[in-house]
Write a protein that holds these residues in place. Structure first.
Motif, mmCIF file in Angstrom:
data_model
loop_
_atom_site.group_PDB
_atom_site.id
_atom_site.type_symbol
_atom_site.label_atom_id
_atom_site.label_comp_id
_atom_site.label_asym_id
_atom_site.label_seq_id
_atom_site.Cartn_x
_atom_site.Cartn_y
_atom_site.Cartn_z
ATOM 1 N N GLY A 76 -13.428 20.574 10.537
ATOM 2 C CA GLY A 76 -12.448 20.000 11.440
ATOM 3 C C GLY A 76 -11.078 19.871 10.814
ATOM 4 N N LEU A 77 -10.081 19.703 11.660
ATOM 5 C CA LEU A 77 -8.692 19.564 11.241
ATOM 6 C C LEU A 77 -8.302 18.098 11.207
ATOM 7 C CD1 LEU A 77 -5.882 20.938 10.666
ATOM 8 C CD2 LEU A 77 -5.500 20.796 13.142
ATOM 9 N N GLU A 78 -7.572 17.703 10.177
ATOM 10 C CA GLU A 78 -7.060 16.340 10.070
ATOM 11 C C GLU A 78 -5.563 16.382 9.820
ATOM 12 O OE1 GLU A 78 -9.019 12.876 7.823
ATOM 13 O OE2 GLU A 78 -7.376 13.451 6.486
ATOM 14 N N LEU A 79 -4.825 15.534 10.498
ATOM 15 C CA LEU A 79 -3.389 15.363 10.289
ATOM 16 C C LEU A 79 -3.155 14.014 9.636
ATOM 17 C CD1 LEU A 79 -2.074 16.637 13.744
ATOM 18 C CD2 LEU A 79 -2.430 17.952 11.644
ATOM 19 N N SER A 80 -2.335 13.987 8.602
ATOM 20 C CA SER A 80 -2.136 12.744 7.863
ATOM 21 C C SER A 80 -0.692 12.603 7.391
ATOM 22 C CB SER A 80 -3.077 12.686 6.650
ATOM 23 O OG SER A 80 -2.826 13.769 5.768
ATOM 24 N N GLY A 81 -0.346 11.392 7.032
ATOM 25 C CA GLY A 81 0.985 11.112 6.517
ATOM 26 C C GLY A 81 0.954 9.903 5.600
ATOM 27 N N SER A 82 1.881 9.850 4.669
ATOM 28 C CA SER A 82 1.949 8.712 3.750
ATOM 29 C C SER A 82 3.399 8.384 3.444
ATOM 30 C CB SER A 82 1.196 9.020 2.452
ATOM 31 O OG SER A 82 1.824 10.063 1.740
ATOM 32 N N LEU A 83 3.605 7.124 3.084
ATOM 33 C CA LEU A 83 4.936 6.630 2.743
ATOM 34 C C LEU A 83 4.789 5.614 1.628
ATOM 35 C CD1 LEU A 83 7.980 6.610 3.629
ATOM 36 C CD2 LEU A 83 7.392 4.636 5.063
ATOM 37 N N TRP A 88 4.688 0.006 -7.474
ATOM 38 C CA TRP A 88 4.883 0.741 -6.237
ATOM 39 C C TRP A 88 3.933 0.245 -5.154
ATOM 40 C CZ3 TRP A 88 0.764 3.296 -4.134
ATOM 41 C CH2 TRP A 88 -0.283 3.625 -4.994
ATOM 42 N N VAL A 89 4.338 0.421 -3.910
ATOM 43 C CA VAL A 89 3.514 0.074 -2.762
ATOM 44 C C VAL A 89 3.561 1.247 -1.792
ATOM 45 C CG1 VAL A 89 3.825 -2.422 -2.963
ATOM 46 C CG2 VAL A 89 5.478 -1.070 -1.651
ATOM 47 N N GLY A 90 2.504 1.398 -0.994
ATOM 48 C CA GLY A 90 2.481 2.509 -0.059
ATOM 49 C C GLY A 90 1.463 2.320 1.044
ATOM 50 N N THR A 91 1.535 3.197 2.020
ATOM 51 C CA THR A 91 0.584 3.204 3.122
ATOM 52 C C THR A 91 0.363 4.632 3.573
ATOM 53 O OG1 THR A 91 0.141 2.327 5.345
ATOM 54 C CG2 THR A 91 2.409 2.940 4.853
ATOM 55 N N ASP A 92 -0.798 4.894 4.137
ATOM 56 C CA ASP A 92 -1.044 6.221 4.687
ATOM 57 C C ASP A 92 -1.958 6.111 5.902
ATOM 58 O OD1 ASP A 92 -3.845 6.347 3.883
ATOM 59 O OD2 ASP A 92 -3.140 6.740 1.864
ATOM 60 N N GLY A 93 -1.962 7.154 6.704
ATOM 61 C CA GLY A 93 -2.796 7.184 7.888
ATOM 62 C C GLY A 93 -3.242 8.599 8.175
ATOM 63 N N ALA A 94 -4.374 8.747 8.868
ATOM 64 C CA ALA A 94 -4.910 10.061 9.197
ATOM 65 C C ALA A 94 -5.708 9.997 10.497
ATOM 66 C CB ALA A 94 -5.799 10.573 8.066
ATOM 67 N N TYR A 139 -7.935 6.714 10.365
ATOM 68 C CA TYR A 139 -8.065 6.042 9.070
ATOM 69 C C TYR A 139 -6.681 5.607 8.606
ATOM 70 C CZ TYR A 139 -9.320 5.016 4.249
ATOM 71 O OH TYR A 139 -9.520 4.382 3.045
ATOM 72 N N ALA A 140 -6.590 4.388 8.094
ATOM 73 C CA ALA A 140 -5.321 3.873 7.584
ATOM 74 C C ALA A 140 -5.593 3.035 6.343
ATOM 75 C CB ALA A 140 -4.619 3.028 8.636
ATOM 76 N N SER A 141 -4.644 3.017 5.432
ATOM 77 C CA SER A 141 -4.820 2.231 4.211
ATOM 78 C C SER A 141 -3.486 1.732 3.689
ATOM 79 C CB SER A 141 -5.516 3.068 3.123
ATOM 80 O OG SER A 141 -4.647 4.064 2.620
ATOM 81 N N ASP A 150 -4.108 0.854 -10.020
ATOM 82 C CA ASP A 150 -3.791 0.797 -8.598
ATOM 83 C C ASP A 150 -4.963 0.225 -7.821
ATOM 84 O OD1 ASP A 150 -5.411 3.200 -7.210
ATOM 85 O OD2 ASP A 150 -4.720 3.861 -9.179
ATOM 86 N N ALA A 151 -4.676 -0.222 -6.611
ATOM 87 C CA ALA A 151 -5.691 -0.781 -5.714
ATOM 88 C C ALA A 151 -5.384 -0.320 -4.304
ATOM 89 C CB ALA A 151 -5.700 -2.301 -5.792
ATOM 90 N N ALA A 152 -6.430 -0.240 -3.459
ATOM 91 C CA ALA A 152 -6.250 0.207 -2.088
ATOM 92 C C ALA A 152 -7.237 -0.490 -1.170
ATOM 93 C CB ALA A 152 -6.430 1.723 -1.992
ATOM 94 N N LEU A 153 -6.822 -0.668 0.074
ATOM 95 C CA LEU A 153 -7.667 -1.233 1.117
ATOM 96 C C LEU A 153 -7.530 -0.343 2.340
ATOM 97 C CD1 LEU A 153 -9.436 -3.474 2.360
ATOM 98 C CD2 LEU A 153 -7.317 -4.670 2.962
ATOM 99 N N GLY A 154 -8.660 0.210 2.815
ATOM 100 C CA GLY A 154 -8.620 1.135 3.926
ATOM 101 C C GLY A 154 -9.455 0.680 5.106
ATOM 102 N N SER A 155 -9.138 1.232 6.280
ATOM 103 C CA SER A 155 -9.861 0.900 7.506
ATOM 104 C C SER A 155 -10.145 2.173 8.287
ATOM 105 C CB SER A 155 -9.031 -0.067 8.362
ATOM 106 O OG SER A 155 -9.638 -0.288 9.615
ATOM 107 N N TYR A 156 -11.422 2.383 8.626
ATOM 108 C CA TYR A 156 -11.853 3.547 9.399
ATOM 109 C C TYR A 156 -12.313 3.067 10.768
ATOM 110 C CZ TYR A 156 -14.626 7.714 10.626
ATOM 111 O OH TYR A 156 -15.155 8.823 11.250
#
Length: 226
Positions: free
Chosen positions: A122-129, A138-144, A153-155, A169-175
């Motif tokens: 399958g195809l997935e589109l994603s972006g991060s900032l 540093w801090v950031g977020t991404d989504g797909a 999905y976002a984190s 680094d540390a991350a928290l994601g939600s599906y």
């Protein structure tokens, strides 16, 4: 979308963005390769190798803000699938601005050669900032999301470079999915860079119960790039 169609789409984009001859455009870009060995291929908190080690590697091409590449890993979904290899083809636009802001827009096609199941790919589109401070923090977020599936999905992430060779680094994601259910994952890790090699030690966990691939785990990954 088939891998060849995705490749044609991005080749067309490159041709429009860089109106040069093919040889001249390729000359301005650069290729890099990478290979790694991990004790567990964990993807968004869930093991894709059934808790077993995995061999991984990829090849990337970058030309200014444009990039494209292919990456593969051995996998093991247990009784859920006959697939034993995952190959991802991706292309995108990325840039690091002078004010500390970094962004990335990507299209990725996940393929599972030889798998009996036809609905895995399958195809997935994603972006991060992300934003990097002068202190090394540093801090950031991404989504797909997948146009052909129903998941999002976002984190949120944060990290700190203690030196040029050591960072944490540390991350928290939600599906979220109407068919697969919802879950959260989190990780905490550190990376040591030794020239072209790197050692990553990471703790993963999710709030999924009674599913072994989603149990908490510590993953060690050794990688090298050129």
């Amino acid at each position: 979308m088939k891998p060849e169609l995705l490749a044609k789409m991005w080749i067309s984009l490159i041709a429009v963005a860089f109106p040069l001859s093919g040889e001249a455009a390729m000359a301005q870009g650069s290729f890099t390769g990478n290979a790694s060995l991990t004790t567990d291929y964990t993807w968004r908190g869930i093991s894709s190798s059934n808790g077993n080690p995995a061999i991984q590697g990829g090849l990337d091409y970058a030309n200014g803000a444009l990039y494209a590449g292919v990456w593969a890993s051995t996998i093991d979904f247990g009784d859920a699938s006959s697939a034993d290899l995952e190959v991802s083809y991706y292309a995108g636009l990325a840039n690091v601005l002078g004010n500390g802001v970094s962004w990335d827009l990507r299209a990725t096609f996940f393929d599972y050669p030889g798998a009996a199941e036809e609905d895995l790919s399958g195809l997935e589109l994603s972006g991060s900032l992300s934003y990097g401070f002068d202190s090394g923090f540093w801090v950031g977020t991404d989504g797909a999301f997948s146009p052909g599936e129903d998941y999002v999905y976002a984190s949120v992430k944060a990290g700190y470079a203690l030196s040029s060779s050591f960072s944490m680094d540390a991350a928290l994601g939600s599906y979220t999915s109407d068919t697969d259910g919802d879950y959260a994952d989190w990780s905490l890790g550190s990376t040591i860079s030794l020239g072209p090699a790197a050692i990553d030690l990471r703790y993963w966990d999710t709030n999924i119960e009674n599913f072994a691939p989603a149990d908490e785990r510590i993953v060690l990954t050794l990688s090298i790039s050129s």
